[in-house]
Scaffold this motif. Structure first.
Motif, PDB file in Angstrom:
ATOM      1  N   CYS A  37       0.830  -1.210   0.000  1.00 50.44           N
ATOM      2  CA  CYS A  37       0.000   0.000   0.000  1.00 50.44           C
ATOM      3  C   CYS A  37       0.864   1.259   0.000  1.00 50.44           C
ATOM      4  CB  CYS A  37      -0.939  -0.007   1.208  1.00 50.44           C
ATOM      5  SG  CYS A  37      -2.287  -1.205   1.074  1.00 50.44           S
ATOM      6  N   HIS A  38       1.953   1.232   0.736  1.00 54.93           N
ATOM      7  CA  HIS A  38       2.853   2.384   0.727  1.00 54.93           C
ATOM      8  C   HIS A  38       3.459   2.581  -0.655  1.00 54.93           C
ATOM      9  CE1 HIS A  38       6.570   4.696   1.528  1.00 54.93           C
ATOM     10  NE2 HIS A  38       5.840   5.280   2.460  1.00 54.93           N
ATOM     11  N   GLN A  39       3.832   1.499  -1.289  1.00 58.03           N
ATOM     12  CA  GLN A  39       4.421   1.577  -2.627  1.00 58.03           C
ATOM     13  C   GLN A  39       3.421   2.136  -3.637  1.00 58.03           C
ATOM     14  OE1 GLN A  39       5.741  -2.192  -4.183  1.00 58.03           O
ATOM     15  NE2 GLN A  39       7.131  -1.255  -5.660  1.00 58.03           N
ATOM     16  N   GLN A  40       2.136   1.848  -3.424  1.00 59.05           N
ATOM     17  CA  GLN A  40       1.103   2.323  -4.336  1.00 59.05           C
ATOM     18  C   GLN A  40       0.640   3.742  -4.026  1.00 59.05           C
ATOM     19  OE1 GLN A  40      -2.008  -0.810  -5.421  1.00 59.05           O
ATOM     20  NE2 GLN A  40      -0.922  -1.847  -3.753  1.00 59.05           N
ATOM     21  N   GLY A  41       1.263   4.382  -3.048  1.00 56.45           N
ATOM     22  CA  GLY A  41       1.006   5.800  -2.843  1.00 56.45           C
ATOM     23  C   GLY A  41       0.226   6.192  -1.615  1.00 56.45           C
ATOM     24  N   TRP A  42      -0.076   5.254  -0.717  1.00 58.63           N
ATOM     25  CA  TRP A  42      -0.833   5.644   0.480  1.00 58.63           C
ATOM     26  C   TRP A  42       0.053   6.424   1.431  1.00 58.63           C
ATOM     27  CZ3 TRP A  42      -5.890   5.609   1.145  1.00 58.63           C
ATOM     28  CH2 TRP A  42      -6.388   5.932   2.408  1.00 58.63           C
ATOM     29  N   ARG A  43      -0.410   7.654   1.783  1.00 58.73           N
ATOM     30  CA  ARG A  43       0.362   8.509   2.671  1.00 58.73           C
ATOM     31  C   ARG A  43      -0.467   9.015   3.846  1.00 58.73           C
ATOM     32  NH1 ARG A  43       3.314   6.159   0.067  1.00 58.73           N
ATOM     33  NH2 ARG A  43       5.156   6.854  -1.113  1.00 58.73           N
ATOM     34  N   GLU A  44      -1.673   8.502   3.995  1.00 58.77           N
ATOM     35  CA  GLU A  44      -2.447   8.851   5.186  1.00 58.77           C
ATOM     36  C   GLU A  44      -2.129   7.852   6.295  1.00 58.77           C
ATOM     37  OE1 GLU A  44      -6.264  10.501   5.198  1.00 58.77           O
ATOM     38  OE2 GLU A  44      -6.163  11.340   3.179  1.00 58.77           O
TER      39      GLU A  44
END
Length: 336
Positions: free
Chosen positions: A252-259
């Motif tokens: 998920c972090h790799q796919q852009g999740w920053r919340e």
């Protein structure tokens, strides 16, 4: 140098004082395994394996199969080569290894007599019962010192839940923080409605209550829609089921999740690899319980103390779901 450990384990069952109801259904009995490692100097490390298969971990049957096939003597290599398909086992064995290695300071290592260190209740988020029961339960928890609450949504009809939510926001005191946890149970339209309702609440100066975030509004497979929603509203979204394991967390972090990432140490996997990931990426975390016993909670709280950021309450306010542990534990330890 490889160390050898005598390995023992014992399954347990703990009945909830009342059923825990989520979008996944009702949960009446918490099952898991307590394990004990004893090294050559007779130093003991305790660990807990508390899987939640419907949340993303292995099953209890897989845990039992794994433990039963192990010999009575294991090594460091055994502990650190547990496959990723067994994340709760990784946590249980590695935290027992840390315990026995005195990685946390020696004040905790006289179990079973030691008590799990409990931060001030204001550092904890307390889990409210679902539905209208929350309108009565919150006050008891408030009197115990809790100032952050989690309330389950996506369980009943949305119109009924929104009415209860409106009542809850009007009776909770100022300075309260409220988290709404859908457990992936909302439709895309319902998620938009909840987020829009929360944004409108934020705009209402007469209601000082803070909606901290909505947790896992959509199912795991709808990650892109949650990513879209996270940029469309002021109310924050936290991933939970989507990041149940370390592998999912990294994806998920790799796919852009920053919340926000809600991390359940008891099922996420290897503590050492989790620490490495969090230090590398400095993610916004909320650490949460898997309704483990004091043994697993001690290890999880240690991780939370090391890795928590942004002053967010941790999700371990769950003591009111179980009877006191002392007698139950003493029986288990005497049997081991």
């Amino acid at each position: 140098m490889t160390n050898d450990y005598r390995f023992e384990f014992r399954p347990y069952q703990r009945r909830f004082l009342r059923s825990l109801t989520t979008n996944h259904g009702k949960w009446d009995i918490r099952e898991g395994i307590i394990l004990r490692l004893t090294d050559e100097t007779l130093r003991v490390g305790w660990g807990e394996i508390a899987p939640i298969s419907w949340f993303g971990s292995e099953t209890l049957e897989q845990v039992l199969d794994f433990c039963r096939q192990l010999p009575g003597e294991i090594t460091d290599e055994t502990i650190f080569s547990i496959p990723d398909e067994l994340p709760a086992c990784q946590f249980g064995f590695e935290s027992a290894w840390e315990w026995g290695s005195w990685k946390w300071g020696n004040e905790f290592f006289s179990m079973p007599n030691a008590q799990c260190p409990m931060p001030n209740a204001q550092s904890f988020s307390a889990l409210l019962p679902f539905g209208e029961a929350a309108l009565n339960q919150w006050e008891t928890l408030w009197q115990k010192g809790y100032r952050t609450f989690k309330w389950k949504i996506g369980v009943d009809a949305i119109a009924d839940e929104l009415k209860i939510f409106e009542s809850l926001t009007r009776i909770l005191p100022a300075s309260t923080k409220l988290r709404l946890d859908a457990n992936g149970g909302l439709s895309y339209e319902e998620a938009n409605l909840w987020l829009r309702t929360c944004d409108n609440l934020k705009a209402n100066a007469e209601l000082p209550l803070e909606i901290e975030f909505i947790e896992q509004p959509l199912p795991v497979e709808q990650f892109q829609q949650m990513l879209e929603l996270s940029t469309s509203y002021e109310t924050a979204i936290a991933l939970d089921e989507s990041v149940a394991t370390l592998k999912q967390l990294a994806a998920c972090h790799q796919q852009g999740w920053r919340e926000i990432f809600v991390i359940k140490p008891g099922i996420v996997g290897s503590p050492s690899r989790l620490r490495k990931f969090c230090h590398q990426h400095q993610i916004d975390t909320v650490f949460s319980s898997v309704l483990e016993t004091a043994i697993g909670r001690l290890a999880a709280l240690q991780i939370a103390a090391e890795l928590s950021r942004n002053n967010r309450a941790i999700g371990f306010g769950i003591d009111h779901f179980f009877e006191q542990e002392e007698t139950w534990f003493q029986t288990l330890w005497n049997d081991l």
